[in-house]
Scaffold this motif. Structure first.
Motif, PDB file in Angstrom:
ATOM      1  N   ASN A 599       0.820  -1.204   0.000  1.00 47.63           N
ATOM      2  CA  ASN A 599       0.000   0.000   0.000  1.00 47.63           C
ATOM      3  C   ASN A 599       0.860   1.264   0.000  1.00 47.63           C
ATOM      4  O   ASN A 599       0.631   2.196  -0.784  1.00 47.63           O
ATOM      5  CB  ASN A 599      -0.923  -0.025   1.218  1.00 47.63           C
ATOM      6  CG  ASN A 599      -1.846   1.166   1.216  1.00 47.63           C
ATOM      7  OD1 ASN A 599      -2.336   1.557   0.163  1.00 47.63           O
ATOM      8  ND2 ASN A 599      -2.047   1.757   2.383  1.00 47.63           N
ATOM      9  N   ASN A 603       1.140   3.863  -3.180  1.00 56.23           N
ATOM     10  CA  ASN A 603       0.883   5.310  -3.047  1.00 56.23           C
ATOM     11  C   ASN A 603       2.070   6.120  -3.565  1.00 56.23           C
ATOM     12  O   ASN A 603       1.909   7.119  -4.269  1.00 56.23           O
ATOM     13  CB  ASN A 603       0.641   5.675  -1.584  1.00 56.23           C
ATOM     14  CG  ASN A 603      -0.791   5.387  -1.167  1.00 56.23           C
ATOM     15  OD1 ASN A 603      -1.638   5.114  -2.017  1.00 56.23           O
ATOM     16  ND2 ASN A 603      -1.052   5.424   0.132  1.00 56.23           N
ATOM     17  N   ALA A 604       3.270   5.671  -3.163  1.00 59.51           N
ATOM     18  CA  ALA A 604       4.477   6.405  -3.559  1.00 59.51           C
ATOM     19  C   ALA A 604       4.612   6.440  -5.084  1.00 59.51           C
ATOM     20  O   ALA A 604       5.100   7.424  -5.655  1.00 59.51           O
ATOM     21  CB  ALA A 604       5.711   5.768  -2.933  1.00 59.51           C
ATOM     22  N   LYS A 606       1.870   6.002  -7.207  1.00 57.46           N
ATOM     23  CA  LYS A 606       0.689   6.694  -7.755  1.00 57.46           C
ATOM     24  C   LYS A 606       0.815   8.213  -7.637  1.00 57.46           C
ATOM     25  O   LYS A 606       0.498   8.945  -8.573  1.00 57.46           O
ATOM     26  CB  LYS A 606      -0.561   6.256  -6.984  1.00 57.46           C
ATOM     27  CG  LYS A 606      -1.102   4.899  -7.374  1.00 57.46           C
ATOM     28  CD  LYS A 606      -2.539   4.701  -6.910  1.00 57.46           C
ATOM     29  CE  LYS A 606      -2.708   4.762  -5.404  1.00 57.46           C
ATOM     30  NZ  LYS A 606      -4.071   4.487  -4.959  1.00 57.46           N
ATOM     31  N   TYR A 607       1.242   8.665  -6.477  1.00 55.01           N
ATOM     32  CA  TYR A 607       1.283  10.116  -6.262  1.00 55.01           C
ATOM     33  C   TYR A 607       2.682  10.631  -6.547  1.00 55.01           C
ATOM     34  O   TYR A 607       3.281  11.341  -5.757  1.00 55.01           O
ATOM     35  CB  TYR A 607       0.810  10.451  -4.845  1.00 55.01           C
ATOM     36  CG  TYR A 607      -0.566   9.874  -4.591  1.00 55.01           C
ATOM     37  CD1 TYR A 607      -1.676  10.443  -5.240  1.00 55.01           C
ATOM     38  CD2 TYR A 607      -0.772   8.764  -3.793  1.00 55.01           C
ATOM     39  CE1 TYR A 607      -2.946   9.887  -5.071  1.00 55.01           C
ATOM     40  CE2 TYR A 607      -2.029   8.213  -3.612  1.00 55.01           C
ATOM     41  CZ  TYR A 607      -3.114   8.778  -4.262  1.00 55.01           C
ATOM     42  OH  TYR A 607      -4.366   8.241  -4.113  1.00 55.01           O
ATOM     43  N   ASP A 632       9.488   8.809  -1.450  1.00 57.61           N
ATOM     44  CA  ASP A 632       9.250   9.127  -2.864  1.00 57.61           C
ATOM     45  C   ASP A 632       9.625  10.567  -3.152  1.00 57.61           C
ATOM     46  O   ASP A 632       9.789  11.378  -2.251  1.00 57.61           O
ATOM     47  CB  ASP A 632       7.781   8.858  -3.241  1.00 57.61           C
ATOM     48  CG  ASP A 632       6.820   9.775  -2.531  1.00 57.61           C
ATOM     49  OD1 ASP A 632       6.891  11.000  -2.734  1.00 57.61           O
ATOM     50  OD2 ASP A 632       5.969   9.257  -1.748  1.00 57.61           O
ATOM     51  N   GLY A 636       4.009  15.202  -2.796  1.00 61.14           N
ATOM     52  CA  GLY A 636       4.015  15.673  -1.403  1.00 61.14           C
ATOM     53  C   GLY A 636       2.602  15.982  -0.923  1.00 61.14           C
ATOM     54  O   GLY A 636       1.638  15.977  -1.694  1.00 61.14           O
ATOM     55  N   LEU A 652      -7.804  13.582   0.183  1.00 60.81           N
ATOM     56  CA  LEU A 652      -7.053  14.855   0.170  1.00 60.81           C
ATOM     57  C   LEU A 652      -7.034  15.492  -1.225  1.00 60.81           C
ATOM     58  O   LEU A 652      -6.016  16.052  -1.634  1.00 60.81           O
ATOM     59  CB  LEU A 652      -5.603  14.667   0.652  1.00 60.81           C
ATOM     60  CG  LEU A 652      -5.357  13.686   1.795  1.00 60.81           C
ATOM     61  CD1 LEU A 652      -3.885  13.706   2.168  1.00 60.81           C
ATOM     62  CD2 LEU A 652      -6.215  14.006   2.978  1.00 60.81           C
ATOM     63  N   ALA A 654      -7.307  13.913  -4.115  1.00 60.97           N
ATOM     64  CA  ALA A 654      -6.941  12.988  -5.190  1.00 60.97           C
ATOM     65  C   ALA A 654      -8.181  12.451  -5.896  1.00 60.97           C
ATOM     66  O   ALA A 654      -8.093  11.944  -7.013  1.00 60.97           O
ATOM     67  CB  ALA A 654      -6.112  11.838  -4.621  1.00 60.97           C
ATOM     68  N   GLY A 661      -8.160   5.277  -6.610  1.00 61.66           N
ATOM     69  CA  GLY A 661      -7.898   4.937  -5.214  1.00 61.66           C
ATOM     70  C   GLY A 661      -9.205   4.886  -4.455  1.00 61.66           C
ATOM     71  O   GLY A 661     -10.250   5.297  -4.969  1.00 61.66           O
ATOM     72  N   THR A 662      -9.147   4.383  -3.223  1.00 59.31           N
ATOM     73  CA  THR A 662     -10.365   4.248  -2.424  1.00 59.31           C
ATOM     74  C   THR A 662     -10.332   5.157  -1.191  1.00 59.31           C
ATOM     75  O   THR A 662     -11.356   5.401  -0.557  1.00 59.31           O
ATOM     76  CB  THR A 662     -10.487   2.802  -1.909  1.00 59.31           C
ATOM     77  OG1 THR A 662      -9.314   2.503  -1.144  1.00 59.31           O
ATOM     78  CG2 THR A 662     -10.616   1.837  -3.056  1.00 59.31           C
ATOM     79  N   GLY A 663      -9.168   5.595  -0.838  1.00 62.72           N
ATOM     80  CA  GLY A 663      -9.055   6.425   0.367  1.00 62.72           C
ATOM     81  C   GLY A 663      -9.076   5.588   1.644  1.00 62.72           C
ATOM     82  O   GLY A 663      -9.272   6.118   2.741  1.00 62.72           O
ATOM     83  N   GLY A 665      -6.627   2.864   2.053  1.00 64.47           N
ATOM     84  CA  GLY A 665      -5.334   2.201   2.216  1.00 64.47           C
ATOM     85  C   GLY A 665      -4.575   2.615   3.469  1.00 64.47           C
ATOM     86  O   GLY A 665      -4.148   1.773   4.267  1.00 64.47           O
ATOM     87  N   LEU A 666      -4.412   3.904   3.675  1.00 62.52           N
ATOM     88  CA  LEU A 666      -3.599   4.359   4.820  1.00 62.52           C
ATOM     89  C   LEU A 666      -4.295   4.067   6.148  1.00 62.52           C
ATOM     90  O   LEU A 666      -3.647   3.678   7.121  1.00 62.52           O
ATOM     91  CB  LEU A 666      -3.278   5.844   4.697  1.00 62.52           C
ATOM     92  CG  LEU A 666      -2.169   6.211   3.693  1.00 62.52           C
ATOM     93  CD1 LEU A 666      -1.934   7.710   3.676  1.00 62.52           C
ATOM     94  CD2 LEU A 666      -0.874   5.487   4.045  1.00 62.52           C
ATOM     95  N   SER A 690       7.422  12.578  -0.200  1.00 66.26           N
ATOM     96  CA  SER A 690       7.020  12.137   1.136  1.00 66.26           C
ATOM     97  C   SER A 690       7.853  10.948   1.546  1.00 66.26           C
ATOM     98  O   SER A 690       8.468  10.276   0.710  1.00 66.26           O
ATOM     99  CB  SER A 690       5.554  11.713   1.148  1.00 66.26           C
ATOM    100  OG  SER A 690       4.757  12.655   0.462  1.00 66.26           O
TER     101      SER A 690
HETATM  102  P1  ADP Z   1      -5.905   6.144  -1.853  1.00 68.87           P
HETATM  103  O1  ADP Z   1      -6.635   4.950  -2.154  1.00 68.87           O
HETATM  104  O2  ADP Z   1      -6.582   7.393  -2.237  1.00 68.87           O
HETATM  105  O3  ADP Z   1      -4.484   6.123  -2.276  1.00 68.87           O
HETATM  106  P2  ADP Z   1      -4.817   6.119   0.805  1.00 68.87           P
HETATM  107  O4  ADP Z   1      -5.472   5.960   2.130  1.00 68.87           O
HETATM  108  O5  ADP Z   1      -3.762   5.176   0.451  1.00 68.87           O
HETATM  109  O6  ADP Z   1      -5.944   6.204  -0.265  1.00 68.87           O
HETATM  110  O7  ADP Z   1      -4.216   7.590   0.799  1.00 68.87           O
HETATM  111  C1  ADP Z   1      -5.022   8.654   1.161  1.00 68.87           C
HETATM  112  C2  ADP Z   1      -4.599   9.894   0.430  1.00 68.87           C
HETATM  113  O8  ADP Z   1      -3.334  10.322   0.911  1.00 68.87           O
HETATM  114  C3  ADP Z   1      -4.407   9.762  -1.018  1.00 68.87           C
HETATM  115  O9  ADP Z   1      -5.609   9.924  -1.702  1.00 68.87           O
HETATM  116  C4  ADP Z   1      -3.405  10.820  -1.379  1.00 68.87           C
HETATM  117  O10 ADP Z   1      -4.058  12.051  -1.581  1.00 68.87           O
HETATM  118  C5  ADP Z   1      -2.590  10.933  -0.134  1.00 68.87           C
HETATM  119  N1  ADP Z   1      -1.297  10.190  -0.253  1.00 68.87           N
HETATM  120  C6  ADP Z   1      -1.026   8.948   0.223  1.00 68.87           C
HETATM  121  N2  ADP Z   1       0.284   8.641  -0.005  1.00 68.87           N
HETATM  122  C7  ADP Z   1       0.834   9.685  -0.629  1.00 68.87           C
HETATM  123  C8  ADP Z   1       2.155   9.940  -1.159  1.00 68.87           C
HETATM  124  N3  ADP Z   1       3.152   9.048  -1.069  1.00 68.87           N
HETATM  125  N4  ADP Z   1       2.364  11.137  -1.756  1.00 68.87           N
HETATM  126  C9  ADP Z   1       1.360  12.041  -1.871  1.00 68.87           C
HETATM  127  N5  ADP Z   1       0.109  11.840  -1.384  1.00 68.87           N
HETATM  128  C10 ADP Z   1      -0.169  10.660  -0.805  1.00 68.87           C
END
Ligand code: ADP
Length: 852
Positions: A599, A603-604, A606-607, A632, A636, A652, A654, A661-663, A665-666, A690
Motif C-alpha cells: 500500500n 501510493n508512492a 501513484k502520487y 518518494d 508531497g 485529500l 486525489a 484509489g479508495t481512500g 489504504g492508509l 514524502s
Molecule cells: P488512496 O486509495 O486514495 O491512495 P490512501 O489511504 O492510500 O488512499 O491515501 C489517502 C490519500 O493520501 C491519497 O488519496 C493521497 O491524496 C494521499 N497520499 C497517500 N500517499 C501519498 C504519497 N506518497 N504522496 C502524496 N500523497 C499521498
C-alpha cells in the motif's frame, strides 16, 4: 485554611482568592472601609487638633500668669522703695518743722545760720531739691537755697491749703508742676507747722524731683515696652519711667482699675487698655503707704505673649505637616482599598462568569473559593464548602491519594488538563457520583500558591460517546455485512465480463471489447474497495485475526519489490529496494506486513511523477524495532491536509485526479501496524515528496530446542545445566497444553501452581528462570501477583510472561507498562510464545551469575 491576611495583602489574584471566602458582612465591611478610614483619620485629626489647642490655651494662660506675677513682684518692690522715699521726705520736713519751732522760740535768728541749718537737714538728698518754710500768710520765709528767699506768696497754692487744713504729722504731696525758672518738673511736698499751742503757723515745704522716681523705676527690667509709674492716691500721675512729661500731673482717677481694683486690694493685676494711649497691657499695681500713692508696672500684652506666639507658630507648622501627612496617608489607604474593591469585584464577576464550576484550593487542600456553578454542581451551599477539604467533592475511593496530588501540583505547578487517560468522578452532597473533566491551573498569591480547578460535568458527553460507540459498531457491522453481500454479485459480474472477453466465438466488436474491459476494470476497483472496507470494518469490529510469526525482513522486501516493479515501470517511476544484509526478522503477520508495504509503495508510485523515484528500505531503530521506510520524490502532501491522513475515505483532493484509489489504504495500514504492536508515521513536503515509515518489533534471535542439541554455543552449554519455568494457572486444560509445549524444550523443567499464593511461594523457593502467569487468577489478579514478585528481592529480576485472553492493544500496553516481560494473548500463538520464552531464558545465565 491558610487564607492570606485580609487587610494587608494586595494583588488582584490574591484579593480575588479571598473574595468568595469572605462572608457577605465582611465584604460589606470592605465596601464601607474606605469611608471608615476617612472618618477614623478625621477623628484622629480632631483629637490631635483639640489636644494641641488645649495645650496652647494652657501655655497662653501660663504666659499671661507669668507676666502678671513678674509685674506684681516689680510693683511691690517699687511700692516699698517709694514708701521709704516718702517716709524719708516726711522725716526731713519734720526736722524742718523742729527748726522752725526753734526759730519761733527765738533760738536762732541769724538768717545765714538758719540757711546753713536747713542745708544740713537737706543733707544732699537726691529726692528733695530744696526745703524751707512759709509763714501762716503764705510768704516764703526760709529756704535752703536762698539767704533771702524770693518774695513769693503761696497762700493760694494746693500744697499750702492742703497742709494748712491737714494733719501736722501727715506729709502732703502736691501735683507735679514745672518750675518757672528752670522748667524742670517738681512736686511740692508740705507739712503743717504749729505753734506750741497747736495753732497753724505756716508750712514746711520741700521740692521733690520726679526724675528721682523715674531713675529708680528704670532699674526694673521687663522688656523694652515696660512702663512703671507712680500715682498719687487720687490718681494724679507723679512720676513715670520711661518719662513722658505730658503725662505728669494728669489723673487716672477715671480708669476702671483705679476706681474698682485699687480701693479693694493692696496689690493686683489686670489686663486692659492703657488709660492714656489705649495700648493693650498687662499691668500690676501696688499701693504705697496704705493708698497715699500707687505704683504700677505694666508690660505690653504682645511682649508678654511673644514667646508663646513664637512657640505657637513653630508648633502650628509642625501640626500642619502632621495633618498633611495624615491626610496623604489616609488618601493612599482609601485609594488602595478602592483599588482592591474594584479588583475584588472584577475577579468575582470573572469567576461567576466562568462557564464551569470553579473551586480554588489552598496548599492544605482546603477550599478557599467556589463559584455559584460549583454550588449548583455539587449541591452544597458556598458557606458549607469554604474551608473544608476539597476531598468532600470526590468519591471516597479517591480520597486517600488526592492530598498528594494537590501537593505535587503545588510543588510543580503548571496549567494542565487533569485526568488525561483517567476517568474522574465528582461526588454531590447527596452522595451521588457523576463523571467530570477537571483542568488545573496554579494561582499565585502573595501568601502562596493556590490551585484553581475548573470542573465540568461530562455526564452528557459520556452518554453521547457511548451512543456514538454503539452507532459506530452498528455502522461497522452494517459495512461488514454489506461488503460481504456485495462480493457475491460482484463475482458474477466480473466472472461473466471476463468470460465475454475470452469468448472467441462471439467475436465481439472493438467497441464491445472496450466495454468489457471497462466492466472488468470498474468491477476490480469495486472489488478492491469492498475488500478494503471489509478489512477495515473487520478490524474495527475486533475481528482481525493475525498470525504473528518471525518474518524475515529480506523476504518481505523482496516480495514487495517483485509485485510493484511492473506498476512502477508502467508509471515511469524508478523503484529501488534496499535489502539489508543481515538476517533481521520482525514479529509480524507476514501477509499483513506485505499488505502494508504494498500500500505504501503503491501510493508512492501513484502520487509521483514520471521519472520520479521511490525507495523502499528497512533499518534498525531504538527500542528493538525495525523501521520500514518508503520514500518518494512525488507531489508531497500540503500541511493543511496532513491531519486528514489515515482517516478512511479521505483522499485529500486525489478524488478529483485521474489517480485511482479508495481512500482506505492508509487507514487500514495504520490499524494493521498498530495491531502488530507497531507505529506508523510520515514526513512530507509539497512538490518534493514524502516519506512514510512503519516500525515493527524485531524478533529476538531464536533458541530452538533442535539448535541446542547441535549447537555448541556458550548459551547452549549453560542450558545443559537445565532451566526451570513456573506456570501459574488454575485451568487444568491449559496446564496440560503448557506441559506438552515445555516438554518440547528438552532443557526446561516446568513447575506449576494452581493458585497465586502457591505461585508466589514456589517462586521464592525455587527462583525459576522464567514465570508464566495467567492474568485471570482466583483470589489475586496476575497484575497483583506480578507486583508482589517485583517487590521481593529474590524474584525481582525473573522475567514474567503474561498469558491473557484480554487482547486489546490497550490491555497489552497496560500489561507491558506494569512490568511483564512479554504479554502474550490467547488463543496461544505457539511460535510467538516459544520465541518469548527463548528471549526470557537468554538472560538467565547472567541473572544466575549475579545472584551467585
Ligand atoms: P488512496 O486509495 O486514495 O491512495 P490512501 O489511504 O492510500 O488512499 O491515501 C489517502 C490519500 O493520501 C491519497 O488519496 C493521497 O491524496 C494521499 N497520499 C497517500 N500517499 C501519498 C504519497 N506518497 N504522496 C502524496 N500523497 C499521498
Amino acid at each position: 485554611m491558610a487564607l492570606p491576611d485580609r487587610r494587608t495583602e494586595g494583588g488582584v489574584r490574591h484579593l480575588a482568592a479571598q473574595s468568595q471566602a469572605r462572608p457577605k458582612s465582611e465584604r460589606w465591611l470592605l465596601h464601607t472601609l474606605g469611608r471608615q478610614v476617612a472618618a477614623g483619620v478625621a477623628l484622629v485629626a480632631v483629637v490631635i487638633l483639640a489636644s494641641f489647642g488645649y495645650d496652647q490655651w494652657q501655655r497662653y494662660n501660663a504666659a499671661l500668669a507669668e507676666a502678671g506675677r513678674e509685674t506684681r513682684n516689680a510693683a511691690r518692690l517699687l511700692a516699698e522703695d517709694t514708701a521709704q522715699t516718702f517716709e524719708s521726705v516726711a522725716k526731713t520736713l519734720r526736722a524742718v518743722a523742729a527748726l522752725h519751732a526753734d526759730v519761733a522760740a527765738g533760738r536762732y535768728q541769724d538768717k545765714a545760720t538758719i540757711q546753713s541749718l536747713l542745708k544740713a537737714i537737706a543733707g544732699g538728698s537726691e529726692v528733695l531739691g530744696a526745703i524751707g518754710w512759709v509763714d501762716r500768710d503764705g510768704n516764703c520765709v526760709a529756704s535752703s537755697l536762698y539767704l533771702n528767699p524770693p518774695r513769693v506768696n503761696v497762700a493760694e497754692s494746693e500744697h499750702f491749703i492742703a497742709a494748712r487744713d491737714g494733719d501736722a504729722q501727715r506729709l502732703f504731696v502736691g501735683v507735679p508742676v514745672r518750675e518757672p525758672v528752670t522748667g524742670h518738673w517738681v512736686i511740692n511736698v508740705s507739712l503743717r507747722l504749729e505753734t506750741p499751742d497747736g495753732q497753724f503757723d505756716g508750712i514746711a515745704t520741700g521740692l521733690v524731683n520726679p526724675a528721682y522716681f523715674a531713675n529708680v523705676y528704670g532699674s526694673i527690667e521687663l522688656g523694652p515696652g515696660r512702663i512703671a509709674a507712680l500715682f498719687r492716691g487720687d490718681g494724679i500721675v507723679l512720676a513715670r519711667d520711661p518719662a513722658l512729661d505730658d503725662r505728669l500731673g494728669k489723673s487716672a482717677a477715671a480708669a476702671d482699675w483705679f476706681r474698682n481694683l485699687v480701693p479693694r486690694a493692696a496689690t493686683g493685676t489686670f489686663a486692659g487698655r492703657n488709660f492714656f494711649d489705649g495700648s493693650e497691657r498687662i499691668v500690676s499695681f501696688a499701693r504705697v503707704a496704705d493708698g497715699a500713692q500707687v505704683v504700677t508696672v505694666g508690660v505690653p500684652r504682645g511682649d508678654a505673649l511673644a514667646a508663646f506666639y513664637r512657640d505657637l507658630t513653630r508648633g502650628g507648622v509642625r501640626l500642619g505637616l502632621l495633618m498633611v501627612m495624615l491626610a496623604a496617608g489616609a488618601r493612599l489607604l482609601i485609594v488602595e482599598l478602592r483599588r482592591r474593591q474594584r479588583a475584588d469585584g472584577k475577579f468575582r464577576e470573572l469567576l461567576e462568569a466562568a462557564p464551569d464550576a470553579m473551586v480554588i484550593v489552598d496548599r492544605d487542600g482546603r477550599i478557599a473559593l467556589a463559584n455559584a456553578q460549583a454550588e449548583e454542581l455539587f449541591g452544597y451551599r458556598r458557606a458549607e464548602l469554604l474551608g473544608r477539604p476539597v476531598d468532600v467533592l470526590l468519591p471516597e475511593r479517591y480520597r486517600d491519594r488526592h492530598p498528594q496530588h494537590v501537593q505535587d501540583f503545588i510543588e510543580r505547578p503548571r496549567a494542565r488538563p487533569m485526568g488525561t487517560g483517567l476517568e474522574l468522578f465528582g461526588r454531590r452532597k447527596d452522595g451521588s457520583e457523576f463523571p467530570v473533566e477537571v483542568s488545573l491551573s496554579p494561582l499565585e498569591t502573595e501568601s502562596g500558591m493556590l490551585v484553581s480547578s475548573a470542573i465540568r460535568d461530562i455526564t452528557a458527553r459520556k452518554r453521547v460517546e457511548a451512543e456514538l460507540a454503539q452507532a459506530s459498531r452498528a455502522k461497522t457491522d452494517f459495512l461488514a455485512g454489506m461488503s460481504h453481500e456485495l462480493r457475491t454479485p460482484l463475482n458474477a459480474v466480473l466472472g461473466f465480463a471476463q468470460m465475454l472477453q475470452m469468448d472467441r466465438e462471439r467475436n465481439l466488436s472493438a467497441a464491445q471489447k472496450s466495454y468489457c474491459a471497462d466492466i472488468v476494470r470498474a468491477g476490480n476497483h469495486l472489488l478492491e474497495l469492498v475488500n478494503e472496507v471489509l478489512d477495515l470494518a473487520g478490524i474495527e469490529a475486533g475481528r482481525l485475526k493475525l498470525s504473528i510469526e518471525r518474518v524475515a525482513v529480506r523476504d518481505a522486501l523482496d516480495a514487495v519489490r517483485r509485485t510493484m516493479m511492473p506498476l512502477a515501470a508502467k508509471a515511469g517511476v524508478n523503484f529501488a529496494v534496499s535489502i539489508p544484509e543481515d538476517e533481521a526478522e520482525v514479529s509480524a503477520d507476514d501477509l499483513r506486513l506485505r499488505q502494508i508495504l504494498l500500500n505504501l509503495v503503491s501510493n508512492a508510485i501513484k502520487y509521483n511523477r514520471p521519472g520520479g523515484e521511490v525507495i523502499l528500505t528497512a533499518v534498525r531503530v531504538a527500542g528493538g524495532r525495525m523501521r520500514f521506510v518508503v520514500t518518494d520524490t512525488g507531489i508531497g502532501i500540503a500541511p493543511a491536509s496532513q491531519q486528514e491522513l489515515f482517516q478512511p475515505f479521505h483522499r485529500l483532493g486525489a478524488e478529483h485526479s485521474p489517480v485511482e484509489g479508495t481512500g482506505i489504504g492508509l487507514a487500514l495500514s495504520r490499524r494493521l501496524v498498530e495491531a502488530m504492536s507497531g507505529t506508523i508515521g510520515f514526513t512530507s513536503e509539497v512538490g518534493k515528496g514524502s516519506s512514510f515509515w512503519a516500525d515493527l518489533p524485531e524478533a529476538a534471535s531464536r533458541l530452538s530446542c533442535e539448535a541446542s542439541e547441535t549447537d555448541d554455543t556458550a548459551a547452549s552449554r549453560i542450558r545443559a545445566g537445565g532451566f526451570s519455568l513456573l506456570y501459574v494457572e488454575d485451568n487444568p486444560a491449559n496446564l496440560r497444553l503448557m506441559e506438552y509445549l515445555v516438554s518440547t524444550l528438552s532443557q526446561v523443567a516446568m513447575l506449576s501452581a494452581p493458585t497465586p499464593q502457591l505461585g508466589l511461594d514456589l517462586a521464592l523457593a525455587h527462583r525459576p528462570d522464567v514465570i508464566v502467569l495467567d492474568i485471570n487468577l482466583p483470589g489475586m489478579s496476575g497484575l497483583e501477583l506480578l507486583a508482589r514478585l517485583k517487590a521481593q528481592h529474590e524474584t525481582r529480576d525473573i522475567p514474567v510472561l503474561a498469558l491473557s485472553a484480554a487482547a486489546s492493544p490497550r490491555d497489552v500496553k497496560r500489561g507491558l507498562e506494569a512490568g511483564f516481560f512479554r504479554y502474550i494473548t490467547k488463543p496461544l500463538d505457539v511460535n510467538a510464545f516459544l520465541a518469548a520464552v527463548d528471549e526470557a531464558l537468554a538472560g538467565a545465565p547472567k541473572r544466575r551469575a549475579a545472584a551467585g
